[in-house]
Scaffold this motif. Sequence first.
Motif, PDB file in Angstrom:
ATOM      1  N   VAL B  48       0.825  -1.198   0.000  1.00 35.17           N
ATOM      2  CA  VAL B  48       0.000   0.000   0.000  1.00 35.17           C
ATOM      3  C   VAL B  48       0.868   1.259   0.000  1.00 35.17           C
ATOM      4  CG1 VAL B  48      -1.877   1.189   1.174  1.00 35.17           C
ATOM      5  CG2 VAL B  48      -1.756  -1.269   1.235  1.00 35.17           C
ATOM      6  N   PHE B  49       2.000   1.189   0.703  1.00 35.82           N
ATOM      7  CA  PHE B  49       2.908   2.335   0.685  1.00 35.82           C
ATOM      8  C   PHE B  49       3.358   2.603  -0.748  1.00 35.82           C
ATOM      9  CE2 PHE B  49       4.483   0.765   5.093  1.00 35.82           C
ATOM     10  CZ  PHE B  49       3.255   1.057   5.629  1.00 35.82           C
ATOM     11  N   LEU B  51       1.873   1.770  -3.474  1.00 36.39           N
ATOM     12  CA  LEU B  51       0.731   2.292  -4.229  1.00 36.39           C
ATOM     13  C   LEU B  51       0.614   3.804  -4.045  1.00 36.39           C
ATOM     14  CD1 LEU B  51      -1.983   1.486  -5.764  1.00 36.39           C
ATOM     15  CD2 LEU B  51      -3.057   1.716  -3.543  1.00 36.39           C
ATOM     16  N   TYR B  52       0.691   4.247  -2.794  1.00 38.39           N
ATOM     17  CA  TYR B  52       0.563   5.677  -2.516  1.00 38.39           C
ATOM     18  C   TYR B  52       1.684   6.473  -3.176  1.00 38.39           C
ATOM     19  CZ  TYR B  52      -3.184   6.223   0.932  1.00 38.39           C
ATOM     20  OH  TYR B  52      -4.388   6.320   1.552  1.00 38.39           O
ATOM     21  N   LEU B  55       1.357   6.808  -6.755  1.00 41.13           N
ATOM     22  CA  LEU B  55       0.250   7.717  -7.081  1.00 41.13           C
ATOM     23  C   LEU B  55       0.744   9.162  -7.174  1.00 41.13           C
ATOM     24  CD1 LEU B  55      -2.788   6.805  -4.794  1.00 41.13           C
ATOM     25  CD2 LEU B  55      -2.757   6.868  -7.265  1.00 41.13           C
ATOM     26  N   PRO B  78       1.408  12.531  -0.894  1.00 44.66           N
ATOM     27  CA  PRO B  78       1.327  11.092  -0.614  1.00 44.66           C
ATOM     28  C   PRO B  78       2.540  10.573   0.144  1.00 44.66           C
ATOM     29  CG  PRO B  78       0.679  11.506  -2.862  1.00 44.66           C
ATOM     30  CD  PRO B  78       1.187  12.793  -2.319  1.00 44.66           C
ATOM     31  N   LEU B  81       1.983  11.413   3.713  1.00 42.70           N
ATOM     32  CA  LEU B  81       0.947  10.546   4.280  1.00 42.70           C
ATOM     33  C   LEU B  81       1.536   9.188   4.611  1.00 42.70           C
ATOM     34  CD1 LEU B  81      -2.093  11.210   1.908  1.00 42.70           C
ATOM     35  CD2 LEU B  81      -1.638  12.231   4.121  1.00 42.70           C
ATOM     36  N   ILE B  82       2.355   8.681   3.653  1.00 41.41           N
ATOM     37  CA  ILE B  82       2.877   7.336   3.834  1.00 41.41           C
ATOM     38  C   ILE B  82       3.895   7.275   4.949  1.00 41.41           C
ATOM     39  CG2 ILE B  82       4.695   6.046   2.629  1.00 41.41           C
ATOM     40  CD1 ILE B  82       1.144   5.623   2.518  1.00 41.41           C
TER      41      ILE B  82
END
Lengths: 490, 144
Positions: B48-49, B51-52, B55, B78, B81-82
């Motif tokens: 998921v990291f 992915l972010y 992005l 992002p 956030l990550i």
Amino acid sequence: MIMDNLIALLVIIPLLAAPLCLLLPARWSWLLTTAVSWLVFGLTILMLYQVDSQGILSYHLGGWEPPWGIEYRVDALNALVALIVAGIGAVVIPYARLSVRAEVAADNSAGFYAAYLLALTGLLGITLTGDVFNLFVFLEISSLSSYILISQHRERRALVAAYQYLVMGTIGATFLLIGIGLLYGMTGTLNMADLAERLQEVEQTRTVYTGFAFIVVGASIKLALFPLHWWMPNAYTYAPSVVSAFLAATATKVAVYVLLRFLFTVFGVEFSFRSEFFQSALIFLSVAAVLVGSALAIVQINVKRLLAYSSVAQIGYMILGLALLNLLGLTAATLHLFNHALMKGALFLALGCIALRMGATEISQLRGMGKRMPITMAAFVIGGLSLIGVPGTAGFISKWYLALAAFERGWWPLILVIVVGSLLAVVYIWRVVEVAYFQESEDQSRCEAPLSMLIPTAVLALANIYFGLDTRLPLYLADSAAQLLLGSAP
Amino acid sequence: MDWLLKDWFSHYNYWIAIFLMMIGFYTVISRGNMVKQIVGLNIFQTSVFILYISLGNVAGGSAPIVREGITLFSNPLPHVLILTAIVVGVATSALGLALIVRIKEAYGTIEEDEIREVDRMRESVEIHIEDALQDKTLHEDTPR
């Protein structure tokens, strides 16, 4: 000063008090936690009045304008959920002192209260924030601290239960994170109100649908929607009694709030329920939750586990109300958030008193308890009646509204499901009552729980009756919350 | 061939993220060993990291630093956030491993099925003892 920063203080006070708990001498930690819990409860009531007089409150953290900065946004729905969390926290904590001393290793008690305060921070943060990533962070704060709280019971099975909850909870939260990331990728914003606006332009894309699916499944794991509920019975059974009561009354409610917020505020009713499949899937799952949860509750030997399965069923009622998609249904769902917190709180606290005296919560341990612990058992019976939905108790009101909502839709089988669920509740509550009142134990001596545990239990039990007779406050809040969610608010 | 390259492989970063996600998820579900489950959970979160972070990448953009001549740069939000999500992930792994240590001390194993076995054994022993006690009291009650 206080009034201006009221919303932020609700999160910051318990957050700062948590490390203080560890720094202060151990015997001060309970006192500090009590003071903080009550202070937070008072501030929540103040906030409730503000919401009532001013409408939606918006607080910009650090003075940064939304949608760039983090916004805390409070309307009737948040205020109601925050009231549940802070209220249950305030009632439960005076009870905790003796119960924790009995169930948690002595050198851990300061850490226990610190984790409790962090859980309170996280749960309040989730309810107050208007920023989806902030919501994820608070969700993880509350989850991590509740894993710690569950693992604190002396019984070693608490460790495994906490571990299983950790794995399940992390998967759920990560799903939510994936969904939030996909939405951010499409819109470039994290603010809920801003997201709701910008999603309308791109809502027909596959990315948004995928994000929607991840968020719904992630939230469903967190709120233990059938069939994603299997972590819950273990977690509630082996956790210390205080923790079972606190989490059963607040954590699942907050997760239901997250689902409501995403479905109705962020995505909007039209997008969320565009396909009839989603609505019928939710109705199917909630009906299954009611029937299977109640049926499994009947066969349990451990009363705590029985109550956990009954929680699965009660969550089914909430989701059923949500999925009916009319004003009455949403009112019933939000009302049940409030009422279920009262009844499960009372029931788990009463069980905690029994666990203190008997050392276990197996049904066989309850023999003769009606005579030996009359007040505790009376509280249990009141909570049980409310769970069944007997008129005059809080549980009746929410079930009545749920039935009305199904009636308005003209979906008769659902009313039947509500009735069958209540009858099954009669069976499992009766099993406990029968053993407690009609079976004699060898030891007839009275062993009522100490006052500091009895009073919180009685307060929650009486609240069940009070809010069953005088429904103005929860009904007013639930009704305005439902109107907000459906977008028909003034 | 062209469509394959254009439609499928131009977004290879997402394929990597999904691939890692499924590896991690499968490990969590399929393994009974708790440490392996935590490793799986870590891989799942790391995907998921990625992915972010991917992005936030802007094609042809440079790193988001303030300097003359840089006009096109990747979205730094992002990444930030990550950073938070990584901290959360570390905390989760630490807590999970700490629980596993305690479980090992309490049960002597970290295999889920063995723990279940230990619990079941103890339960049946307790039931036997309880039954025996009840039998005893029954015999004592009956007048001789």
